[in-house]
Motif scaffolding. Structure first.
Motif, PDB file in Angstrom:
ATOM      1  N   SER A  63       0.827  -1.216   0.000  1.00 51.81           N
ATOM      2  CA  SER A  63       0.000   0.000   0.000  1.00 51.81           C
ATOM      3  C   SER A  63       0.855   1.258   0.000  1.00 51.81           C
ATOM      4  O   SER A  63       0.525   2.243  -0.644  1.00 51.81           O
ATOM      5  N   LYS A  65       4.468   1.433  -0.482  1.00 49.70           N
ATOM      6  CA  LYS A  65       5.773   1.484  -1.155  1.00 49.70           C
ATOM      7  C   LYS A  65       5.762   1.196  -2.649  1.00 49.70           C
ATOM      8  O   LYS A  65       6.779   1.395  -3.305  1.00 49.70           O
ATOM      9  N   GLN A  69      -1.232   2.785  -6.831  1.00 54.29           N
ATOM     10  CA  GLN A  69      -2.506   3.519  -6.888  1.00 54.29           C
ATOM     11  C   GLN A  69      -2.663   4.335  -8.173  1.00 54.29           C
ATOM     12  O   GLN A  69      -3.774   4.477  -8.689  1.00 54.29           O
ATOM     13  N   LYS A  70      -1.558   4.883  -8.669  1.00 49.10           N
ATOM     14  CA  LYS A  70      -1.634   5.678  -9.907  1.00 49.10           C
ATOM     15  C   LYS A  70      -2.222   4.837 -11.049  1.00 49.10           C
ATOM     16  O   LYS A  70      -3.139   5.282 -11.745  1.00 49.10           O
ATOM     17  N   TYR A  71      -1.709   3.632 -11.216  1.00 48.61           N
ATOM     18  CA  TYR A  71      -2.124   2.805 -12.352  1.00 48.61           C
ATOM     19  C   TYR A  71      -3.490   2.161 -12.102  1.00 48.61           C
ATOM     20  O   TYR A  71      -4.263   1.950 -13.028  1.00 48.61           O
ATOM     21  N   PHE A 261      11.661  -1.359  -4.233  1.00 48.22           N
ATOM     22  CA  PHE A 261      12.129  -0.517  -5.343  1.00 48.22           C
ATOM     23  C   PHE A 261      11.990  -1.276  -6.664  1.00 48.22           C
ATOM     24  O   PHE A 261      11.689  -0.682  -7.696  1.00 48.22           O
ATOM     25  N   ALA A 264       8.093  -1.361  -7.365  1.00 49.67           N
ATOM     26  CA  ALA A 264       7.623  -0.045  -7.822  1.00 49.67           C
ATOM     27  C   ALA A 264       7.987   0.199  -9.283  1.00 49.67           C
ATOM     28  O   ALA A 264       7.225   0.795 -10.044  1.00 49.67           O
ATOM     29  N   THR A 265       9.169  -0.291  -9.676  1.00 49.65           N
ATOM     30  CA  THR A 265       9.619  -0.072 -11.050  1.00 49.65           C
ATOM     31  C   THR A 265       8.763  -0.829 -12.058  1.00 49.65           C
ATOM     32  O   THR A 265       8.501  -0.337 -13.160  1.00 49.65           O
ATOM     33  N   GLU A 268       3.680  -1.005 -12.906  1.00 49.00           N
ATOM     34  CA  GLU A 268       2.866  -0.514 -14.031  1.00 49.00           C
ATOM     35  C   GLU A 268       2.709  -1.617 -15.081  1.00 49.00           C
ATOM     36  O   GLU A 268       1.600  -1.853 -15.587  1.00 49.00           O
TER      37      GLU A 268
END
Lengths: 279, 279
Positions: A63, A65, A69-71, A261, A264-265, A268
């Motif tokens: 939630s 890290k 939420q953007k995608y 990390f 997150a990369t 998407e």
């Protein structure tokens, strides 16, 4: 079920909400987090993606890290993040890779674990009904992804429930727990020493046995992941998938490690993979 | 300076690195984090954005929760995330809004704080030289942003150093600390009771006195921020900016709170604002 909202945050036009509830199956209070995407004028029906986290995590890690939420908002999909084990109970271990935070998402058969550690039933029988009621305009379409121990969970739960999950993906999954130290320790404790009972919870064995025809399984693995060679070896899973003619998109990402990390990369790309199938 | 790498992670094609070093000014060991964007074939010179975090935070919060790395890498800018106070020292307070994690980025003049709590000098005299040497192909262009107490820090440090910082932005900044409880408590302890000494560290007073002509100051404030009315009141800052003819882009975002979910939602916009000026 005593559902309570613990936190609620606006995020990318949607709502990031943390709940607690009394689980009948786990016999303890549990938390989970849910993301509801922003409402659009078109008001399309909303599909649901499950994310299962890794050892030591809670519903908070992904939630906070991953930046998903953007995608999720852009694509109009909801996400649910369960916790990684039962909590607030006596049964635990001093080790970080056993007990609370380390359920391996299975149904334990051994003492002292079997009373509470029934995460597979919780995730497939109890939590879905709660979550379905919380997603406005739920489309009925679902998919599942996870990281490390949660990658194992996503593969196993997805493979066992193809009528429910249209897509499966994983970041650095434990894809053959029977044959790696983390999985052997967990299975020995939760399932006992009879290894014939382990195969039912091993993604490599399951994919060979049942296959998965709904869509290609996407797996992302960092090449500099400290756990890669010892805990995450993909060979058995890929061999099992080959035998059942299951399509696996397995990608090694150079220089990436086991951390958020990395997630997150590539989140998407994973969300786009799911959305192409469940929307 | 005893620079050590504590962590290094590949992230969006760049490198997220956490360092420790011995600070001569703060007289203690400090950590900071640095993001180096991915190398491009064009090899353009790399500008540097400073991010100052809020009360109770370290360099990890923005590094792990904002998702800035995607936009930093896409735009070829480096980011530095300092810690919020001196650490590993005796001088502290049992309160979360005073002492370690709560430096207010100033130079303390009062006992027991004045020996170590010299964060303004650390951020303007010591840390820059270290960071400049770590950014490959540094362009010499810099800007500064921050959140809450770090928004106060970004405004104060940016306004005091316009020859160095070409752009300033803030998320939910404490923009008039002299007149709100958090700031009054900190200033009383760090600077003493003579309020004439407080004006030099108050963004509302500084913007009125010095103005800022390099570029518009961008401020984002959530309307559902619990601290908004009591701690973050913008009226004095906007009034000061008006008197000095300083352009401020002040935007209230409906439904958003004080959390990193707010920062993550608007960080792309802030980075674009900075990049337009420093690239």
């Amino acid at each position: 079920m005593g559902l309570k909202i613990l936190e609620q945050h606006q995020s990318f036009g949607g709502q990031q909400i943390k709940y607690s509830h009394e689980s009948a199956i786990l016999q303890c209070e549990m938390t989970f987090s849910l993301f509801i995407p922003k409402k659009t004028e078109e008001q399309k029906a909303v599909p649901l993606i499950w994310f299962l986290a890794g050892l030591t995590c809670t519903d908070d890690n992904f939630s906070q890290k991953s930046g998903f939420q953007k995608y999720a908002s852009e694509n109009g999909v909801a996400f649910v993040m369960p916790d990684t084990s039962p909590r607030k109970i006596e049964e635990d271990s001093p080790d970080w890779d056993l007990g609370q935070g380390a359920s391996f998402y299975l149904n334990a058969t051994q003492e002292p674990w079997k009373r509470h550690y029934q995460m597979y039933d919780y995730l497939t029988k109890e939590l879905p009904e709660i979550v379905y009621s919380l997603v406005p305009n739920f489309s009925g379409q679902e998919s599942i992804m996870g990281h490390s121990m949660g990658g194992h969970g996503a593969l196993v739960i997805g493979l066992k429930n193809p009528e429910r999950f249209q897509a499966i993906s994983a970041f650095a999954p434990i894809s053959n727990p029977m044959n790696v130290p983390w999985g052997q320790k967990a299975f020995e404790n939760y399932l006992g020493s009879d290894q014939s009972n382990w195969e039912n919870w091993d993604a490599a064995k399951l994919v060979e046995k049942t296959g998965f025809k709904n869509s290609p399984i996407l797996i992302t693995q960092g090449s500099k992941d400290n756990f890669y060679e010892i805990q995450l070896n993909e060979a058995a899973f890929l061999a099992g998938a080959k035998k059942s003619h299951t399509c696996v998109t397995y990608q090694i990402e150079k220089e990436y490690d086991h951390s958020y990390f990395m997630i997150a990369t590539f989140i998407e790309e994973h969300i786009k993979h799911h959305v192409n199938i469940i929307k």
